[in-house]
Design a protein around this motif. Structure first.
Motif, PDB file in Angstrom:
ATOM      1  N   LEU A   1      83.152  57.335   6.415  1.00 29.12           N
ATOM      2  CA  LEU A   1      83.974  57.580   7.659  1.00 29.12           C
ATOM      3  C   LEU A   1      85.004  56.609   7.674  1.00 29.12           C
ATOM      4  O   LEU A   1      85.147  55.372   8.200  1.00 29.12           O
ATOM      5  CB  LEU A   1      82.943  56.973   8.882  1.00 29.12           C
ATOM      6  CG  LEU A   1      81.359  57.673   9.219  1.00 29.12           C
ATOM      7  CD1 LEU A   1      80.684  57.185   9.982  1.00 29.12           C
ATOM      8  CD2 LEU A   1      81.944  59.253   9.386  1.00 29.12           C
TER       9      LEU A   1
ATOM     10  N   LEU B   1      83.916  65.038  12.290  1.00 25.03           N
ATOM     11  CA  LEU B   1      82.785  64.295  12.690  1.00 25.03           C
ATOM     12  C   LEU B   1      81.659  65.218  12.852  1.00 25.03           C
ATOM     13  O   LEU B   1      80.291  64.741  12.516  1.00 25.03           O
ATOM     14  CB  LEU B   1      82.982  63.191  13.733  1.00 25.03           C
ATOM     15  CG  LEU B   1      83.877  62.104  13.459  1.00 25.03           C
ATOM     16  CD1 LEU B   1      84.180  61.309  14.668  1.00 25.03           C
ATOM     17  CD2 LEU B   1      83.205  61.203  12.296  1.00 25.03           C
TER      18      LEU B   1
ATOM     19  N   ALA C   1      79.827  65.541   9.385  1.00 28.36           N
ATOM     20  CA  ALA C   1      79.949  64.452   8.604  1.00 28.36           C
ATOM     21  C   ALA C   1      78.741  64.181   7.877  1.00 28.36           C
ATOM     22  O   ALA C   1      78.771  63.426   6.874  1.00 28.36           O
ATOM     23  CB  ALA C   1      80.097  63.039   9.596  1.00 28.36           C
TER      24      ALA C   1
ATOM     25  N   ARG D   1      87.008  62.478  10.840  1.00 28.95           N
ATOM     26  CA  ARG D   1      86.304  61.802   9.660  1.00 28.95           C
ATOM     27  C   ARG D   1      87.012  60.859   8.892  1.00 28.95           C
ATOM     28  O   ARG D   1      86.433  59.901   8.659  1.00 28.95           O
ATOM     29  CB  ARG D   1      85.419  62.742   9.136  1.00 28.95           C
ATOM     30  CG  ARG D   1      84.476  62.121   8.017  1.00 28.95           C
ATOM     31  CD  ARG D   1      83.622  63.596   7.417  1.00 28.95           C
ATOM     32  NE  ARG D   1      83.189  62.605   6.131  1.00 28.95           N
ATOM     33  CZ  ARG D   1      83.226  62.986   5.090  1.00 28.95           C
ATOM     34  NH1 ARG D   1      84.023  64.118   4.579  1.00 28.95           N
ATOM     35  NH2 ARG D   1      82.649  62.564   4.028  1.00 28.95           N
TER      36      ARG D   1
ATOM     37  N   ARG E   1      85.744  60.288  20.092  1.00 34.65           N
ATOM     38  CA  ARG E   1      85.613  60.315  18.843  1.00 34.65           C
ATOM     39  C   ARG E   1      86.441  61.320  18.224  1.00 34.65           C
ATOM     40  O   ARG E   1      87.234  61.313  17.108  1.00 34.65           O
ATOM     41  CB  ARG E   1      84.396  59.865  18.272  1.00 34.65           C
ATOM     42  CG  ARG E   1      83.502  58.757  18.734  1.00 34.65           C
ATOM     43  CD  ARG E   1      82.325  58.757  17.809  1.00 34.65           C
ATOM     44  NE  ARG E   1      81.541  59.727  18.186  1.00 34.65           N
ATOM     45  CZ  ARG E   1      80.575  60.226  17.173  1.00 34.65           C
ATOM     46  NH1 ARG E   1      80.451  59.731  16.076  1.00 34.65           N
ATOM     47  NH2 ARG E   1      79.592  61.166  17.378  1.00 34.65           N
TER      48      ARG E   1
END
Length: 527
Positions: free
Chosen positions: A10, A128, A131, A176, A389
């Motif tokens: 990450l 993400l 991920a 990500r 995010r």
């Protein structure tokens, strides 16, 4: 920060201060290994003569990734490292010691774009939402790289979803992986979507890399990072295990610091995959692209100059004029200017095709690979639920437009597909090549790298590669100069399956001009 080699990565925008953790090697192993601008032929020669082994070479790249990518200039180009990279290298060293050398890629570290399946590593398209998505099997092309003796070093960051989430996206940024930076001028953009591969190979973080392109995603980052990048004819390289946008236009291809390295990598990548619907045309079309390179390959070739792709930046035009003179000096017959009668008329139809094919292809990939988010609809919902995010800078309007499309049997899709290919291909680039009896058409690849801007997004000035991308035909970019230290590329475009000829012409141009310069990691350009 890359927490550990074996864990998901990450690399957030504010968290890339720490160097990568890699298996330790004795300092003596890497003390004399200088990988900066090291090409495949020299690395192979040194390994053959016992001056170097693959483990030392791999460790040197891991150390450079820690020093350049995670610390120092902090390029943020590598999103994940293979935990078994050194073990791969040791196995290949043992084979070499036993007299078994698989070919030019034996022991050569390669970086792979993070939309291509590598068993054991995450394949996320920078999202993400994926991920934790670890495909069980290698993509077809990755399996071929392993068979050829390549060391799969790791994965590179990209423009999230290969720049097909929003028209306001910032190239080289993913939720990500964070923002990749251009190694020539760090606050400039690396272009995309193969941004991490472009920045990493330019900065000598691996010998060569693999990118993917739908329309410009190999050529643009190659050009602005001072690389050679080739988008093959659709079907020459398998699309198996690649997170898709368009079955009509997608292809993986080589990104390298030299034409010879790109050719050697294409020798391995090019193979008819019976599961790829475009592969039938590739049967019998592959070649020994490396053996075909010739510094005199431009002599007697008819090269058309596509001035329709010029005029958006005076420094780009000036560099192109110098490139044209270099073509003439190398013996080419330059036809200047030439024009495509349907220039840029294919754009609307192309976009319609991409929307339809993205939904269909992504749903199939997510389901077949066992991804944690199983459909485009579920992905749209996930992004909304995690907007802070996943979407801090730009939205997902392209996802939503694609989600509204129907199946690939709809007349609107079939008409758009036929129109795009006709206007770019049969009545576009192919018509020009045929009518003027040209071996290739050249154009500036794109403008110089722009400042990265997460608020307003990308600032493209112009590009010459789109016609070949939509036609499904090959194109290659080669460094041709610079403006204020920012690299510029010249694109060669030809008919389907002309990779060998384009590589040979590009090699002759490269040898005549020697235009590539390594990056200086300049922080910014002063006013």
């Amino acid at each position: 920060m890359r927490p550990a080699l074996a864990l998901p990565v990450l690399l957030l925008l504010a968290a890339c201060d720490q160097p990568a953790e890699a298996p330790a090697a004795p300092a003596a192993d890497v003390a004399t290994v200088d990988v900066v601008e090291l090409d495949m032929a020299e690395a192979s020669r040194r390994m053959a003569e016992g001056e170097l082994d693959s483990r030392q070479l791999t460790q040197a790249y891991l150390d450079r990734i820690a020093a350049i990518d995670d610390a120092g200039p902090r390029l943020n180009a590598v999103i994940e490292l293979a935990p078994d990279a050194l073990a791969q290298a040791e196995t290949l060293d043992a084979e070499r010691a036993a007299g078994q050398v698989r070919g030019p890629l034996h022991g050569i570290p390669v970086l792979i774009k993070d939309n291509i399946d590598v068993a054991g590593l995450v394949n996320s398209a920078g999202s993400l939402a994926l991920a934790e998505h670890r495909p069980a099997d290698d993509a077809f092309l990755v399996a071929r790289l392993r068979e050829a003796g390549a060391v799969i070093l790791g994965k590179t960051n990209l423009s999230e979803w290969a720049n097909f989430r929003s028209s306001r996206s910032t190239s080289g940024w993913s939720s990500r992986g964070g923002q990749t930076r251009n190694p020539y001028v760090l606050d400039r953009n690396p272009c995309g979507s193969s941004a991490g591969t472009g920045a990493a190979i330019a900065a000598s973080l691996a010998t060569v890399g693999v990118g993917t392109e739908t329309d410009g995603s190999i050529l643009c980052p190659s050009a602005v990072n001072g690389l050679v990048g080739l988008k093959p004819t659709v079907g020459l390289v398998s699309r198996d295990g690649i997170i898709p946008i368009s079955i009509s236009q997608d292809s993986a291809g080589p990104m390298a610091r030299t034409v010879a390295d790109a050719a050697a990598l294409l020798v391995v990548l090019a193979a008819a995959d019976p599961t790829d619907p475009a592969a039938a045309g590739a049967e019998g079309r592959t070649a020994d692209y490396l053996a075909g390179l010739d510094p005199k390959a431009l002599a007697g070739k008819r090269i058309g100059v596509l001035r329709q792709a010029m005029g958006y930046h005076p420094a780009v035009d000036a560099a192109t004029e110098r490139a044209i003179e270099a073509l003439r000096a190398a013996g080419a017959e330059v036809v200047d200017p030439v024009q495509i009668a349907t220039w840029r008329q294919w754009g609307g139809a192309e976009f319609e095709v991409l929307l339809y094919e993205f939904k269909d292809g992504l749903d199939t990939y997510l389901a077949d690979s066992g991804a944690p988010v199983a459909t485009l609809a579920a992905l749209v919902a996930w992004n909304r639920d995690n907007a802070d995010r996943a979407m801090p800078f730009f939205d997902q309007e392209l996802f939503e437009q694609a989600l509204a499309k129907g199946p690939l049997t709809e007349p609107a899709y079939l008409e758009a597909r036929a129109t795009a290919r006709r206007l770019a291909g049969e009545e576009g680039l192919l018509a020009l090549l045929r009518e003027k009896q040209l071996d290739a058409v050249v154009a500036p690849t794109t403008g110089p790298a722009w400042p990265t801007d997460p608020v307003l997004g990308d600032h493209f000035t112009g590009a010459g590669y789109g016609v070949a991308a939509v036609a499904g035909t090959p194109s290659i970019t080669v460094p041709m100069g610079e403006v204020q230290g920012l690299p510029l590329g010249l694109s060669f475009m030809g008919p389907a399956w002309s990779e060998a000829e384009l590589l040979a012409m590009a090699y002759a141009f490269e040898q005549a001009t020697r235009a590539r310069r390594p990056p200086a990691f300049t922080p910014t350009l002063a006013p």
